[in-house]
Design a protein around this motif. Sequence first.
Motif, PDB file in Angstrom:
ATOM      1  N   LYS A 196       4.190   8.246  -6.776  1.00 37.26           N
ATOM      2  CA  LYS A 196       3.945   8.097  -8.214  1.00 37.26           C
ATOM      3  C   LYS A 196       5.057   8.723  -9.043  1.00 37.26           C
ATOM      4  O   LYS A 196       5.394   8.243 -10.137  1.00 37.26           O
ATOM      5  N   GLU A 197       5.627   9.817  -8.545  1.00 34.53           N
ATOM      6  CA  GLU A 197       6.749  10.429  -9.252  1.00 34.53           C
ATOM      7  C   GLU A 197       7.929   9.480  -9.364  1.00 34.53           C
ATOM      8  O   GLU A 197       8.767   9.619 -10.260  1.00 34.53           O
ATOM      9  N   ARG A 198       7.998   8.500  -8.475  1.00 35.91           N
ATOM     10  CA  ARG A 198       9.084   7.515  -8.475  1.00 35.91           C
ATOM     11  C   ARG A 198       8.644   6.166  -9.013  1.00 35.91           C
ATOM     12  O   ARG A 198       9.297   5.143  -8.792  1.00 35.91           O
ATOM     13  N   GLY A 199       7.474   6.174  -9.668  1.00 36.35           N
ATOM     14  CA  GLY A 199       6.998   4.969 -10.326  1.00 36.35           C
ATOM     15  C   GLY A 199       6.399   3.944  -9.380  1.00 36.35           C
ATOM     16  O   GLY A 199       6.375   2.747  -9.699  1.00 36.35           O
ATOM     17  N   VAL A 200       5.937   4.380  -8.226  1.00 36.60           N
ATOM     18  CA  VAL A 200       5.354   3.465  -7.229  1.00 36.60           C
ATOM     19  C   VAL A 200       3.878   3.793  -7.068  1.00 36.60           C
ATOM     20  O   VAL A 200       3.503   4.961  -6.893  1.00 36.60           O
ATOM     21  N   ILE A 247      10.429  -9.018  -1.476  1.00 38.44           N
ATOM     22  CA  ILE A 247      10.038 -10.127  -2.350  1.00 38.44           C
ATOM     23  C   ILE A 247       8.516 -10.217  -2.443  1.00 38.44           C
ATOM     24  O   ILE A 247       7.955 -10.445  -3.524  1.00 38.44           O
ATOM     25  N   SER A 248       7.831 -10.049  -1.312  1.00 38.86           N
ATOM     26  CA  SER A 248       6.377 -10.231  -1.311  1.00 38.86           C
ATOM     27  C   SER A 248       5.633  -9.046  -1.921  1.00 38.86           C
ATOM     28  O   SER A 248       4.614  -9.228  -2.591  1.00 38.86           O
ATOM     29  N   ARG A 249       6.161  -7.850  -1.761  1.00 36.84           N
ATOM     30  CA  ARG A 249       5.444  -6.663  -2.213  1.00 36.84           C
ATOM     31  C   ARG A 249       6.099  -5.969  -3.396  1.00 36.84           C
ATOM     32  O   ARG A 249       5.480  -5.129  -4.036  1.00 36.84           O
ATOM     33  N   GLY A 250       7.311  -6.281  -3.671  1.00 38.18           N
ATOM     34  CA  GLY A 250       8.022  -5.586  -4.730  1.00 38.18           C
ATOM     35  C   GLY A 250       8.347  -4.169  -4.297  1.00 38.18           C
ATOM     36  O   GLY A 250       8.470  -3.872  -3.105  1.00 38.18           O
ATOM     37  N   LEU A 251       8.473  -3.259  -5.249  1.00 36.60           N
ATOM     38  CA  LEU A 251       8.765  -1.866  -4.927  1.00 36.60           C
ATOM     39  C   LEU A 251       7.486  -1.176  -4.470  1.00 36.60           C
ATOM     40  O   LEU A 251       6.479  -1.160  -5.187  1.00 36.60           O
ATOM     41  N   HIS A 252       7.523  -0.614  -3.306  1.00 31.04           N
ATOM     42  CA  HIS A 252       6.327   0.025  -2.755  1.00 31.04           C
ATOM     43  C   HIS A 252       6.756   1.160  -1.821  1.00 31.04           C
ATOM     44  O   HIS A 252       7.930   1.296  -1.483  1.00 31.04           O
ATOM     45  N   CYS A 253       5.777   1.948  -1.426  1.00 29.43           N
ATOM     46  CA  CYS A 253       6.005   3.048  -0.483  1.00 29.43           C
ATOM     47  C   CYS A 253       5.444   2.638   0.883  1.00 29.43           C
ATOM     48  O   CYS A 253       4.283   2.245   0.989  1.00 29.43           O
ATOM     49  N   GLN A 254       6.295   2.730   1.886  1.00 25.47           N
ATOM     50  CA  GLN A 254       5.904   2.344   3.251  1.00 25.47           C
ATOM     51  C   GLN A 254       5.752   3.601   4.109  1.00 25.47           C
ATOM     52  O   GLN A 254       6.685   4.387   4.244  1.00 25.47           O
ATOM     53  N   ILE A 255       4.556   3.792   4.690  1.00 22.15           N
ATOM     54  CA  ILE A 255       4.333   4.889   5.637  1.00 22.15           C
ATOM     55  C   ILE A 255       4.748   4.375   7.017  1.00 22.15           C
ATOM     56  O   ILE A 255       4.034   3.591   7.644  1.00 22.15           O
ATOM     57  N   LEU A 267      10.718   4.507   0.335  1.00 18.03           N
ATOM     58  CA  LEU A 267      10.571   3.509  -0.727  1.00 18.03           C
ATOM     59  C   LEU A 267      11.302   2.238  -0.320  1.00 18.03           C
ATOM     60  O   LEU A 267      12.459   2.287   0.109  1.00 18.03           O
ATOM     61  N   LEU A 268      10.614   1.102  -0.458  1.00 14.89           N
ATOM     62  CA  LEU A 268      11.194  -0.194  -0.116  1.00 14.89           C
ATOM     63  C   LEU A 268      10.887  -1.189  -1.222  1.00 14.89           C
ATOM     64  O   LEU A 268       9.884  -1.076  -1.931  1.00 14.89           O
ATOM     65  N   GLU A 269      11.759  -2.186  -1.342  1.00 16.08           N
ATOM     66  CA  GLU A 269      11.519  -3.271  -2.299  1.00 16.08           C
ATOM     67  C   GLU A 269      11.707  -4.591  -1.566  1.00 16.08           C
ATOM     68  O   GLU A 269      12.770  -4.870  -1.023  1.00 16.08           O
TER      69      GLU A 269
END
Length: 260
Positions: free
Chosen positions: A105-109, A70-78, A66-68
């Motif tokens: 999704k369990e972490r709201g992403v 500025i451009s993408r906000g909170l997202h999941c990075q593979i 999980l990363l946050e």
Amino acid sequence: MIHVREFQARDSDVVLHLLDLKDIINSSSFSEKVFQLSESGDFLALIAEANQDGKHLIVGCAFLRLLETISRGLHCQIEELAIDKAWLRQGVGKCLMDRATSWAKERGVSDIYVDSPYASTAVKEGIDSVFVRDEVLEVAQQYEAEKQELQQSLKKQYNSTISKLEEEYEAKKQQQDEVIRNLQSQLQDATQYLEEQQAEENELLNIDPSSPRNQAGPYPRGRGLWGTLCFPIRKTCGPGSCLRLPSGPASVRGSTDRSN
């Protein structure tokens, strides 16, 4: 049947082989690093297993966090996604991404980005919820374009080489055919010449070609300026030998006079 589970220490060797990192990091250091990152709860290492002949084979892996930004906000990075080549197009990537999507999704992403050479493979397996980075797709498209261009170029070179070889073969074949025709013509001329010479010799000696040449009596006297009389000399020269004398009124019969 593909089963997805979390990474374990015993998986290190196979995973390093899938990621092509076996010559860069040893298995113990790799597993320690994975467990250290997983302690934060923002990192997950997934393993895809397949049951084949009663054995569990590791056929794929995925590492996500999980990363946050500025451009993408909170997202999941593979960060890593690797699939065994023998198991491509068999749903391995989809199973891994489905598990990754559920974890996110369990972490709201809801947004998942793939930064991996296998991103195009995952997308082709029907993963619509994954956002692939533009540069990854651009590289993949460029690779496909260069691959097609190279294939076309190699095909043209192949066709050109084949055409050239065929032309050279036809030219050499024509040359060989011409040589064979010349030799056959020379053979026919030589055969005809020999037949003519034999006919002239038979006519000169007044010999019937159908009569046997090993008869006991002498041959008839020849004609012409230097007519010849041939008869076998069996005691001195052996069978088939003949004595040639100038033509004249006298006939030679019996043994010859060797006093002279």
